[in-house]
Motif scaffolding. Structure first.
Motif, PDB file in Angstrom:
ATOM      1  N   SER A 299      46.023  60.517  49.299  1.00 37.93           N
ATOM      2  CA  SER A 299      47.117  59.918  48.530  1.00 37.93           C
ATOM      3  C   SER A 299      47.445  58.543  49.101  1.00 37.93           C
ATOM      4  O   SER A 299      46.924  58.146  50.151  1.00 37.93           O
ATOM      5  CB  SER A 299      48.349  60.820  48.588  1.00 37.93           C
ATOM      6  OG  SER A 299      48.910  60.796  49.897  1.00 37.93           O
ATOM      7  N   ASP A 300      48.320  57.825  48.411  1.00 31.58           N
ATOM      8  CA  ASP A 300      48.697  56.500  48.912  1.00 31.58           C
ATOM      9  C   ASP A 300      49.465  56.604  50.222  1.00 31.58           C
ATOM     10  O   ASP A 300      49.545  55.629  50.976  1.00 31.58           O
ATOM     11  CB  ASP A 300      49.515  55.747  47.860  1.00 31.58           C
ATOM     12  CG  ASP A 300      50.774  56.496  47.462  1.00 31.58           C
ATOM     13  OD1 ASP A 300      50.848  57.726  47.693  1.00 31.58           O
ATOM     14  OD2 ASP A 300      51.690  55.861  46.892  1.00 31.58           O
ATOM     15  N   ASN A 301      49.999  57.778  50.525  1.00 31.47           N
ATOM     16  CA  ASN A 301      50.672  57.991  51.815  1.00 31.47           C
ATOM     17  C   ASN A 301      49.734  58.526  52.880  1.00 31.47           C
ATOM     18  O   ASN A 301      50.163  58.761  54.021  1.00 31.47           O
ATOM     19  CB  ASN A 301      51.847  58.964  51.643  1.00 31.47           C
ATOM     20  CG  ASN A 301      52.971  58.371  50.819  1.00 31.47           C
ATOM     21  OD1 ASN A 301      53.231  57.169  50.891  1.00 31.47           O
ATOM     22  ND2 ASN A 301      53.626  59.205  50.031  1.00 31.47           N
ATOM     23  N   GLY A 302      48.476  58.757  52.515  1.00 32.71           N
ATOM     24  CA  GLY A 302      47.502  59.181  53.502  1.00 32.71           C
ATOM     25  C   GLY A 302      47.379  60.677  53.681  1.00 32.71           C
ATOM     26  O   GLY A 302      46.929  61.131  54.742  1.00 32.71           O
ATOM     27  N   ASP A 303      47.745  61.464  52.666  1.00 36.45           N
ATOM     28  CA  ASP A 303      47.601  62.909  52.760  1.00 36.45           C
ATOM     29  C   ASP A 303      46.406  63.363  51.926  1.00 36.45           C
ATOM     30  O   ASP A 303      46.262  62.955  50.770  1.00 36.45           O
ATOM     31  CB  ASP A 303      48.870  63.609  52.259  1.00 36.45           C
ATOM     32  CG  ASP A 303      50.055  63.356  53.186  1.00 36.45           C
ATOM     33  OD1 ASP A 303      49.922  63.669  54.378  1.00 36.45           O
ATOM     34  OD2 ASP A 303      51.088  62.845  52.706  1.00 36.45           O
ATOM     35  N   PRO A 304      45.543  64.220  52.493  1.00 36.20           N
ATOM     36  CA  PRO A 304      44.370  64.686  51.735  1.00 36.20           C
ATOM     37  C   PRO A 304      44.791  65.501  50.516  1.00 36.20           C
ATOM     38  O   PRO A 304      45.727  66.299  50.564  1.00 36.20           O
ATOM     39  CB  PRO A 304      43.621  65.559  52.748  1.00 36.20           C
ATOM     40  CG  PRO A 304      44.147  65.152  54.089  1.00 36.20           C
ATOM     41  CD  PRO A 304      45.560  64.746  53.863  1.00 36.20           C
ATOM     42  N   CYS A 305      44.056  65.319  49.419  1.00 32.96           N
ATOM     43  CA  CYS A 305      44.315  66.052  48.183  1.00 32.96           C
ATOM     44  C   CYS A 305      42.983  66.488  47.570  1.00 32.96           C
ATOM     45  O   CYS A 305      41.970  65.794  47.721  1.00 32.96           O
ATOM     46  CB  CYS A 305      45.067  65.190  47.163  1.00 32.96           C
ATOM     47  SG  CYS A 305      46.702  64.642  47.703  1.00 32.96           S
ATOM     48  N   ILE A 306      43.005  67.622  46.893  1.00 31.50           N
ATOM     49  CA  ILE A 306      41.851  68.049  46.109  1.00 31.50           C
ATOM     50  C   ILE A 306      42.323  68.436  44.713  1.00 31.50           C
ATOM     51  O   ILE A 306      43.483  68.816  44.522  1.00 31.50           O
ATOM     52  CB  ILE A 306      41.091  69.237  46.745  1.00 31.50           C
ATOM     53  CG1 ILE A 306      41.997  70.468  46.849  1.00 31.50           C
ATOM     54  CG2 ILE A 306      40.509  68.861  48.089  1.00 31.50           C
ATOM     55  CD1 ILE A 306      41.254  71.733  47.254  1.00 31.50           C
TER      56      ILE A 306
ATOM     57  N   ALA B 145      43.961  59.737  41.072  1.00 33.82           N
ATOM     58  CA  ALA B 145      44.629  59.448  42.349  1.00 33.82           C
ATOM     59  C   ALA B 145      45.965  60.161  42.406  1.00 33.82           C
ATOM     60  O   ALA B 145      46.492  60.643  41.395  1.00 33.82           O
ATOM     61  CB  ALA B 145      44.827  57.941  42.527  1.00 33.82           C
ATOM     62  N   VAL B 146      46.523  60.219  43.620  1.00 30.37           N
ATOM     63  CA  VAL B 146      47.917  60.608  43.841  1.00 30.37           C
ATOM     64  C   VAL B 146      48.606  59.409  44.456  1.00 30.37           C
ATOM     65  O   VAL B 146      48.235  58.961  45.551  1.00 30.37           O
ATOM     66  CB  VAL B 146      48.018  61.839  44.762  1.00 30.37           C
ATOM     67  CG1 VAL B 146      49.457  62.032  45.239  1.00 30.37           C
ATOM     68  CG2 VAL B 146      47.535  63.084  44.045  1.00 30.37           C
ATOM     69  N   ALA B 147      49.579  58.862  43.751  1.00 32.91           N
ATOM     70  CA  ALA B 147      50.261  57.649  44.222  1.00 32.91           C
ATOM     71  C   ALA B 147      51.643  57.589  43.604  1.00 32.91           C
ATOM     72  O   ALA B 147      51.862  58.078  42.484  1.00 32.91           O
ATOM     73  CB  ALA B 147      49.460  56.401  43.846  1.00 32.91           C
ATOM     74  N   ASP B 148      52.577  57.003  44.341  1.00 33.06           N
ATOM     75  CA  ASP B 148      53.957  56.839  43.880  1.00 33.06           C
ATOM     76  C   ASP B 148      54.581  58.170  43.474  1.00 33.06           C
ATOM     77  O   ASP B 148      55.381  58.244  42.532  1.00 33.06           O
ATOM     78  CB  ASP B 148      54.027  55.849  42.704  1.00 33.06           C
ATOM     79  CG  ASP B 148      53.483  54.484  43.071  1.00 33.06           C
ATOM     80  OD1 ASP B 148      53.738  54.038  44.204  1.00 33.06           O
ATOM     81  OD2 ASP B 148      52.787  53.877  42.237  1.00 33.06           O
ATOM     82  N   GLY B 149      54.197  59.232  44.172  1.00 31.49           N
ATOM     83  CA  GLY B 149      54.767  60.540  43.888  1.00 31.49           C
ATOM     84  C   GLY B 149      54.346  61.133  42.570  1.00 31.49           C
ATOM     85  O   GLY B 149      55.042  62.004  42.028  1.00 31.49           O
ATOM     86  N   LYS B 150      53.188  60.717  42.025  1.00 30.55           N
ATOM     87  CA  LYS B 150      52.711  61.229  40.749  1.00 30.55           C
ATOM     88  C   LYS B 150      51.204  61.489  40.814  1.00 30.55           C
ATOM     89  O   LYS B 150      50.495  60.940  41.660  1.00 30.55           O
ATOM     90  CB  LYS B 150      53.017  60.246  39.611  1.00 30.55           C
ATOM     91  CG  LYS B 150      54.497  60.001  39.351  1.00 30.55           C
ATOM     92  CD  LYS B 150      54.698  58.999  38.234  1.00 30.55           C
ATOM     93  CE  LYS B 150      56.190  58.682  38.033  1.00 30.55           C
ATOM     94  NZ  LYS B 150      56.918  59.856  37.516  1.00 30.55           N
TER      95      LYS B 150
END
Length: 841
Positions: free
Chosen positions: A619-626, A672-677
């Motif tokens: 994510s834009d905050n640096g957390d892994p996502c799948i 992507a995951v960014a800006d809480g969305k």
């Protein structure tokens, strides 16, 4: 090299002058011809004597098709007649139309006969029950040609207005699935010009003559143009037919030519000089082709394929000429369905490339239909199971080759294929190499080379560019610093990595490096500090942005699946031990490359049995996502602490309120995951990947799956306000869990880094928002009544406020609703928390 064959076969007078048509029986023992007179002829294969004649038949016959037991003809008087090949006599009328019949076609199992006439409606009648009829009504003009696909699950209608209609016959009623415009030319039903769709024997593609006198191949499902047979005919095409194994194509034209094409190369093998040809039919097994002309003659041409190309007749089933054949490439990552109800992929030892025979892959569609088989028509293959979901006795995995060769094969685990996040497979001659929030990279196959285009959303910072690609790059990554490409190895060149920065203060800063021979690239990633490459040798290769090799290590889990990176962190996925469902478990490793620290070491990725990962990213905050194949977005909590990571669902797209009505059928391609969305591309219908023109990005708020009733999301037109207090409480509960998760992730970031004042202030605000949510939940409980007091008190105990202000506010809420006992309990909780804070200090 194409040659013109001068040897001529003499035509056999079969009918009076006029249109003449023919059909081989599926077993190849007989050839049936019909024409303009009231006589049908049945030729016995290999017998040079006189054919069997069937007299007293309708005149002006415009089509014929046959099974091993009977044949069907249609005539201009509107009758469709069925004749027995055993008694060589009339059996019965299948149908009568008010206008002339133009074409008839029998399904492979012989149970249905489709009839096209000058009427607008096409009728499909059951051959053993004339009262059972299906109607195809969507076309606006009369139909000239009809053709079942090899599975008989689809039928193509070539209309006089130049449109081709495709119907699915798998349901209770026929369903129009697609219309193709611009493929065939407009042609009247009585013209001696063909617009027929000829299905390739493997069922995945079809060919049709175009207005430019070429033959265009198009794939079924994505309806994309594939290879074309060009430059052969100088006149309109009048007939075409694939060889039974799909290795060759024969076509005839107004230029008095019959051309034999090779499917694989689309090259002309030879040409023959024959005029006025109207219909062509290959013998099912022999090097034998027959054709008829408008003079009432039939030609039976033995050894039609010349000796230097005769080996093509003996080949097994060959693939259709795709620009990029999906069967010869690594799948995106989907495990194929297996016969035991789980999922399947090719075995680890399976060869990646064009198969020797598609019989091994496509099962019953090529080898013949069985009553106890069900057809898997998704283009990936066919599941050999009976009506009870069991595999027929003695049968084994259809992906493992001919049945006679696989009786004693041992079981092997099924593994997760590698994939490149943000990319799509080839469709026709185009594919996306990368799709993200910075921009997108796409490539076009130009046969001898590719053309790569890089486009950005923000043109104030970056300028779009494109270039001619002779390396044939198949993977790409894009960020604000540069664009990374990679290409697979070929016989002349090793696998190659190419990086091109967007800006440079030197004359040339892009660089290219090659991998060792025999090692190919499975995935690449790009971040602000490093370039990461995973390979078929199970190596993870890390480079600096300017090509300095920084680290090489062998991944423990294999084969490798994919990778992602953010700042100094690299995440890799690989296949691990086999689970109970027969599939390997996916393992995740996260390293800090600069500090040489292991954050997670071969940790299990939480996937349901048989499901796959569709994409992985930070994510834009640096957390892994799948994002997995169930449509669920998950993030990894506590991933910086070894053995403490947990996969938490952020959004289950199946529970979105936009799908609650059941009227929409859509899926989502993750970006992507960014800006809480969650940013994605909405795919309509059965699409699995975005295509051109580039679709718009959509975004959805996180919504942790807690209840069966989805609340409205920002993508709907519904009012976001809850309809009642129950809905309001569910919304607040979801907000509480989500805010707690995001706060925990932010806390991990602060604990693991040299946090700034703004980061610590943000954490305090996030904790305050959690307490506000709990306060709102408590207010709802107070409105519900005194019996909900214990639940309301529990919410107060969950508050994080250390100053006591939020607990004091909770007491005021209880006082407002007259909950005196609850207010007293809240004051006690406040006192206990204050004493706890003092003890800590």
């Amino acid at each position: 090299m194409a040659t013109t064959t001068q040897m001529r076969v003499r035509g056999r007078p079969a009918h009076t002058i006029g249109p003449t048509y023919l059909s081989y029986t599926p077993d190849g023992t007989k050839l049936v011809t019909v024409g303009s007179n009231n006589l049908f002829r049945v030729y016995k294969t290999g017998f040079d004597g006189e054919p069997t004649n069937i007299d007293d038949c309708p005149e002006q016959n415009m089509g014929v098709d046959s099974t091993n037991d009977f044949f069907v003809t249609g005539s201009e008087d509107g009758t469709v007649s069925k004749y027995s090949l055993e008694s060589m006599s009339f059996d019965n009328f299948l149908m009568r139309c008010s206008l002339p019949i133009r074409d008839v076609s029998i399904s492979r199992d012989g149970k249905w006969c489709a009839v096209a006439s000058d009427e607008l409606v096409v009728k499909i009648v059951r051959t053993n029950d004339t009262s059972s009829v299906m109607y195809l009504r969507e076309q606006l003009k009369p139909v000239k040609h009809i053709s079942f696909d090899p599975s008989s699950n689809y039928i193509a209608l070539s209309c006089t207005d130049g449109l081709v209609y495709f119907y699915s016959l798998t349901g209770d009623e026929p369903e129009l699935v697609h219309k193709v415009d611009g493929l065939i030319r407009t042609v009247e039903t009585d013209e001696e010009i063909s617009s027929r769709v000829a299905w390739h024997p493997d069922g995945r593609a079809f060919a049709a003559p175009t207005a430019t006198r070429d033959i265009q191949v198009m794939s079924r499902g994505d309806w994309e143009k594939q290879r074309a047979f060009t430059g052969g005919h100088m006149g309109d095409i009048t007939a075409l037919a694939w060889s039974p194994n799909g290795a060759m194509l024969a076509s005839a034209g107004k230029d008095r030519k019959i051309i034999l094409w090779e499917t694989k190369t689309q090259k002309i093998l030879t040409t023959y000089d024959y005029a006025d040809v109207m219909d062509i039919a290959w013998h099912p097994t022999k090097n034998l082709l027959s054709f008829t002309n408008s003079n009432g003659e039939v030609y039976i041409y033995n050894d039609f394929v010349p000796g230097d190309h005769a080996h093509l007749v003996k080949l097994g089933s060959q693939p259709a000429p795709f620009v990029h054949d999906p069967l010869s490439e690594i799948s995106a990552n989907a495990r194929k369905p297996t016969v035991n109800g789980h999922k399947d992929v090719p075995h680890r030892g399976a060869r990646r490339g064009s198969p020797d025979s598609l019989d091994d892959i496509l099962g019953s569609e090529i080898m013949g239909d069985e009553d106890d088989f069900v057809v898997d028509d998704d283009g990936a293959g066919y599941a050999l199971v009976n009506a009870n979901g069991k595999r027929p006795n003695g049968d084994t995995d259809p992906f493992d080759g001919p049945l006679t060769k696989r009786r004693n094969q041992t079981w092997e685990p099924q593994y997760h294929e590698s994939f490149q996040p943000g990319s799509t497979p080839w469709r026709g001659n185009r594919k996306y190499l990368c799709l993200n929030l910075i921009g997108f990279v796409w490539t076009v196959d130009q046969d001898t080379h590719n053309t790569v285009t890089v486009e950005f959303y923000d043109h104030e910072f970056h300028r779009d560019f494109h270039f001619t690609d002779t390396f044939l790059y198949d993977k790409a990554c894009l960020n604000d610093n540069g664009t990374l490409f990679s290409c697979p190895a070929n016989k002349d060149t090793p696998a190659t990595i190419f990086y091109r920065p967007h800006e440079t203060w030197t004359t040339r800063a892009d660089w290219r490096t090659q991998l060792p021979k025999g090692e190919d690239i499975t995935a690449i990633s790009l971040n602000e500090s490093f370039i990461t490459v995973t390979t078929t040798a199970n190596y993870v290769r890390v480079y600096t942005l300017f090509g300095i090799p920084y680290r090489v290590y062998r991944q423990k889990s294999s084969p490798t699946v994919t990778c992602a990176s953010w700042r100094d962190y690299v995440l890799t996925l690989g296949n691990g031990p086999v689970g109970a469902d027969g599939n390997t478990k996916l393992l995740c490793t996260i390293l800090n490359i600069k500090r040489d620290e292991v954050c997670q070491n071969e940790d299990l990725v939480a996937l349901p049995d048989g499901e796959t990962v569709k994409s992985v990213f930070f994510s834009d905050n640096g957390d892994p996502c799948i994002y997995d194949s169930t449509g669920t977005l998950l993030t990894l909590l506590h991933w910086r602490t070894p053995s403490q990571a947990t996969w938490i669902p952020l959004l289950d797209t199946k529970l979105l309120s936009r799908l609650a009505s059941g009227r929409k059928t859509e899926s989502y391609f993750p970006i992507a995951v960014a800006d809480g969305k969650f940013h994605c591309i909405i795919l309509k219908g059965g699409d699995q990947y975005p295509y051109f023109p580039r679709p718009l990005l959509s975004e959805f708020d996180f919504q942790i799956p807690l209840t069966l009733n989805p609340r409205p999301d920002s993508g709907d037109d519904e009012d976001d306000e809850p309809a009642n207090e129950g809905d309001e409480l569910k919304k607040l509960e979801g907000d509480f869990v989500l805010k707690s998760l995001l706060t925990a992730q932010h806390q991990d970031l602060i604990d693991s880094t040299k946090s700034s004042h703004s980061q610590r202030s943000a954490l305090a605000r996030m904790e305050l928002e959690i307490d506000k949510t709990l306060l709102q939940m408590m207010a709802v409980e107070c409105r519900e009544g005194e019996e909900r007091g214990m639940r309301a008190l529990e919410m107060v105990t969950l508050m994080r406020d250390r100053s006591g202000k939020m607990i004091e506010a909770a007491g005021k809420v209880a006082e407002r609703y007259g909950r005196a006992v609850l207010g007293e309990k809240i004051r006690e909780v406040g006192e206990e928390k204050l004493l706890g804070v003092m003890d800590e200090d």
